[in-house]
Design a protein around this motif. Structure first.
Motif, PDB file in Angstrom:
ATOM      1  N   ASP A 156       4.084 -48.175  41.941  1.00  0.00           N
ATOM      2  CA  ASP A 156       3.746 -48.354  40.434  1.00  0.00           C
ATOM      3  C   ASP A 156       4.577 -49.535  40.096  1.00  0.00           C
ATOM      4  O   ASP A 156       5.352 -49.531  39.028  1.00  0.00           O
ATOM      5  N   LEU A 157       4.285 -50.695  40.660  1.00  0.00           N
ATOM      6  CA  LEU A 157       5.176 -51.812  40.268  1.00  0.00           C
ATOM      7  C   LEU A 157       4.006 -52.980  40.199  1.00  0.00           C
ATOM      8  O   LEU A 157       2.996 -53.276  40.743  1.00  0.00           O
ATOM      9  N   ILE A 158       4.551 -53.912  39.008  1.00  0.00           N
ATOM     10  CA  ILE A 158       3.977 -55.286  38.870  1.00  0.00           C
ATOM     11  C   ILE A 158       5.227 -56.422  38.997  1.00  0.00           C
ATOM     12  O   ILE A 158       6.076 -56.158  38.471  1.00  0.00           O
ATOM     13  N   LYS A 159       4.816 -57.262  39.946  1.00  0.00           N
ATOM     14  CA  LYS A 159       5.899 -58.186  39.989  1.00  0.00           C
ATOM     15  C   LYS A 159       5.116 -59.612  39.443  1.00  0.00           C
ATOM     16  O   LYS A 159       4.299 -60.203  39.619  1.00  0.00           O
ATOM     17  N   ASP A 168       6.416 -79.684  24.680  1.00  0.00           N
ATOM     18  CA  ASP A 168       6.794 -81.162  25.169  1.00  0.00           C
ATOM     19  C   ASP A 168       6.953 -81.207  26.543  1.00  0.00           C
ATOM     20  O   ASP A 168       7.193 -82.371  27.127  1.00  0.00           O
ATOM     21  N   GLY A 169       7.022 -80.324  27.313  1.00  0.00           N
ATOM     22  CA  GLY A 169       7.217 -80.393  28.725  1.00  0.00           C
ATOM     23  C   GLY A 169       8.625 -80.628  29.337  1.00  0.00           C
ATOM     24  O   GLY A 169       8.779 -80.759  30.278  1.00  0.00           O
ATOM     25  N   ASP A 170       9.616 -80.702  28.247  1.00  0.00           N
ATOM     26  CA  ASP A 170      11.128 -81.004  28.573  1.00  0.00           C
ATOM     27  C   ASP A 170      11.787 -79.994  29.375  1.00  0.00           C
ATOM     28  O   ASP A 170      12.678 -80.209  29.931  1.00  0.00           O
ATOM     29  N   ILE A 171      11.384 -78.817  28.991  1.00  0.00           N
ATOM     30  CA  ILE A 171      12.186 -77.638  29.621  1.00  0.00           C
ATOM     31  C   ILE A 171      11.222 -76.720  30.358  1.00  0.00           C
ATOM     32  O   ILE A 171      10.248 -76.176  29.734  1.00  0.00           O
ATOM     33  N   ILE A 172      11.241 -76.400  31.518  1.00  0.00           N
ATOM     34  CA  ILE A 172      10.607 -75.407  32.290  1.00  0.00           C
ATOM     35  C   ILE A 172      11.521 -74.299  32.762  1.00  0.00           C
ATOM     36  O   ILE A 172      12.512 -74.593  33.336  1.00  0.00           O
ATOM     37  N   ASP A 173      11.204 -73.214  32.562  1.00  0.00           N
ATOM     38  CA  ASP A 173      11.870 -71.957  32.992  1.00  0.00           C
ATOM     39  C   ASP A 173      11.023 -71.078  33.907  1.00  0.00           C
ATOM     40  O   ASP A 173      10.096 -70.533  33.459  1.00  0.00           O
ATOM     41  N   HIS A 174      11.547 -70.801  35.051  1.00  0.00           N
ATOM     42  CA  HIS A 174      10.819 -70.069  36.134  1.00  0.00           C
ATOM     43  C   HIS A 174      11.570 -68.567  36.057  1.00  0.00           C
ATOM     44  O   HIS A 174      12.644 -68.503  36.044  1.00  0.00           O
ATOM     45  N   ILE A 175      10.553 -67.629  35.620  1.00  0.00           N
ATOM     46  CA  ILE A 175      11.190 -66.328  35.878  1.00  0.00           C
ATOM     47  C   ILE A 175      10.270 -65.310  36.605  1.00  0.00           C
ATOM     48  O   ILE A 175       9.214 -65.538  36.980  1.00  0.00           O
ATOM     49  N   THR A 176      10.967 -64.083  37.080  1.00  0.00           N
ATOM     50  CA  THR A 176      10.715 -63.048  37.924  1.00  0.00           C
ATOM     51  C   THR A 176      11.020 -61.800  37.328  1.00  0.00           C
ATOM     52  O   THR A 176      12.162 -61.600  37.088  1.00  0.00           O
ATOM     53  N   VAL A 177       9.934 -61.218  37.096  1.00  0.00           N
ATOM     54  CA  VAL A 177       9.919 -59.895  36.081  1.00  0.00           C
ATOM     55  C   VAL A 177       9.288 -58.749  36.966  1.00  0.00           C
ATOM     56  O   VAL A 177       8.289 -58.971  37.189  1.00  0.00           O
ATOM     57  N   PHE A 178       9.765 -57.573  36.817  1.00  0.00           N
ATOM     58  CA  PHE A 178       9.172 -56.425  37.276  1.00  0.00           C
ATOM     59  C   PHE A 178       8.842 -55.423  36.285  1.00  0.00           C
ATOM     60  O   PHE A 178       9.547 -55.319  35.255  1.00  0.00           O
ATOM     61  N   LEU A 195      14.399 -54.027  43.875  1.00  0.00           N
ATOM     62  CA  LEU A 195      12.780 -54.027  43.898  1.00  0.00           C
ATOM     63  C   LEU A 195      12.177 -54.684  44.770  1.00  0.00           C
ATOM     64  O   LEU A 195      11.293 -54.561  45.377  1.00  0.00           O
ATOM     65  N   ILE A 196      12.893 -55.887  44.921  1.00  0.00           N
ATOM     66  CA  ILE A 196      12.443 -56.938  46.052  1.00  0.00           C
ATOM     67  C   ILE A 196      12.303 -56.276  47.319  1.00  0.00           C
ATOM     68  O   ILE A 196      11.636 -56.440  48.226  1.00  0.00           O
ATOM     69  N   LEU A 198      12.699 -53.192  48.109  1.00  0.00           N
ATOM     70  CA  LEU A 198      11.589 -51.873  48.206  1.00  0.00           C
ATOM     71  C   LEU A 198      10.396 -52.522  48.702  1.00  0.00           C
ATOM     72  O   LEU A 198       9.857 -52.122  49.479  1.00  0.00           O
ATOM     73  N   ILE A 199       9.807 -53.874  48.019  1.00  0.00           N
ATOM     74  CA  ILE A 199       8.272 -54.126  48.560  1.00  0.00           C
ATOM     75  C   ILE A 199       8.693 -54.643  49.872  1.00  0.00           C
ATOM     76  O   ILE A 199       7.677 -54.513  50.623  1.00  0.00           O
ATOM     77  N   ASN A 200       9.659 -55.301  50.302  1.00  0.00           N
ATOM     78  CA  ASN A 200       9.773 -55.811  51.559  1.00  0.00           C
ATOM     79  C   ASN A 200       9.665 -54.772  52.595  1.00  0.00           C
ATOM     80  O   ASN A 200       8.974 -55.072  53.672  1.00  0.00           O
ATOM     81  N   HIS A 201      10.329 -53.627  52.280  1.00  0.00           N
ATOM     82  CA  HIS A 201      10.306 -52.540  53.211  1.00  0.00           C
ATOM     83  C   HIS A 201       8.838 -51.880  53.342  1.00  0.00           C
ATOM     84  O   HIS A 201       8.546 -51.312  54.491  1.00  0.00           O
ATOM     85  N   GLN A 202       8.205 -51.893  52.152  1.00  0.00           N
ATOM     86  CA  GLN A 202       6.860 -51.398  52.329  1.00  0.00           C
ATOM     87  C   GLN A 202       5.933 -52.177  53.101  1.00  0.00           C
ATOM     88  O   GLN A 202       5.022 -51.707  53.790  1.00  0.00           O
ATOM     89  N   GLU A 203       6.244 -53.554  53.051  1.00  0.00           N
ATOM     90  CA  GLU A 203       5.115 -54.529  53.639  1.00  0.00           C
ATOM     91  C   GLU A 203       5.348 -54.723  55.129  1.00  0.00           C
ATOM     92  O   GLU A 203       4.798 -55.493  55.770  1.00  0.00           O
TER      93      GLU A 203
END
Length: 204
Positions: A156-159, A168-178, A195-196, A198-203
């Motif tokens: 029951d997860l979305i990553k 203007d492309g000056d700032i880039i922000d990478h996010i990881t959200v569940f 949560l990561i 938990l996913i690794n354990h399932q895989e």
């Protein structure tokens, strides 16, 4: 029937079909939409063909008519053209930007105009319909450069992994959200590691 009359007839019938595709589903789908935004694309092209048909029909209808008939016919045509232009602009503004999809789900970035920030919305494919599920993430006043979503239905997860940047492309922000897949509830960022794991354990 002349070739010109056949072309006029084909354009008129095609425009009518497109209006049907654009309007009829709205009575049954609500916030859902046809796959690939077919209903919105139809609403974009229907006014264009209607505009062309209106000019062709008016030109044919008013030929060799009295001046009063010609004037009233072309006034009606101009009003129809203005209406088509308005609908075309509205439909073009409503078209959403697809940021991600797989065979079962699709995420669109929905433009909410100048007042409200854009939002990402998750849809689930159901035959020829995309069923709107919920807003996923808060969107914002930035643009999406890259977006990747992984669905873990058994958990029951979305990553979500997204690169947001200023226009203007000056700032880039990478996010990881569940999120919870069932209702879109966002997990606190401090739960990401568990949560990561938990996913690794399932895989494994």
């Amino acid at each position: 029937m002349t070739k010109k009359a056949n072309i006029r007839r084909i354009i008129g019938i095609t425009a009518l079909v497109l209006w049907g595709v654009a309007i009829v589903p709205k009575f049954f789908l609500g916030e859902d939409m046809l796959i690939w935004q077919l209903d919105i694309w139809a609403l974009i092209f229907a006014p264009i063909l209607t505009l062309v048909y209106s000019v062709m029909f008016t030109s044919h209808f008013t030929k060799e008519k009295h001046l009063a008939v010609k004037i009233s016919g072309w006034i009606s045509c101009v009003l129809m053209v203005l209406l088509c232009v308005i609908v075309f602009c509205i439909a073009g503004a409503r078209k959403n930007t697809k940021v991600w999809n797989d065979k079962d789900y699709v995420v669109y970035l929905e433009d909410r105009g100048f007042i409200d920030p854009d939002v990402c919305v998750l849809y689930k494919r159901d035959g020829v319909v995309y069923r709107r599920m919920y807003i996923i993430g808060s969107g914002g006043w930035a643009q999406v450069n890259n977006a990747d979503y992984k669905m873990y239905e058994s958990l029951d997860l979305i990553k979500e992994e997204v690169d947001w940047s200023t226009f203007d492309g000056d700032i880039i922000d990478h996010i990881t959200v569940f999120y919870r897949l069932s209702d879109g509830k966002q997990y606190d960022q401090d739960k990401n590691d568990s949560l990561i794991a938990l996913i690794n354990h399932q895989e494994q």
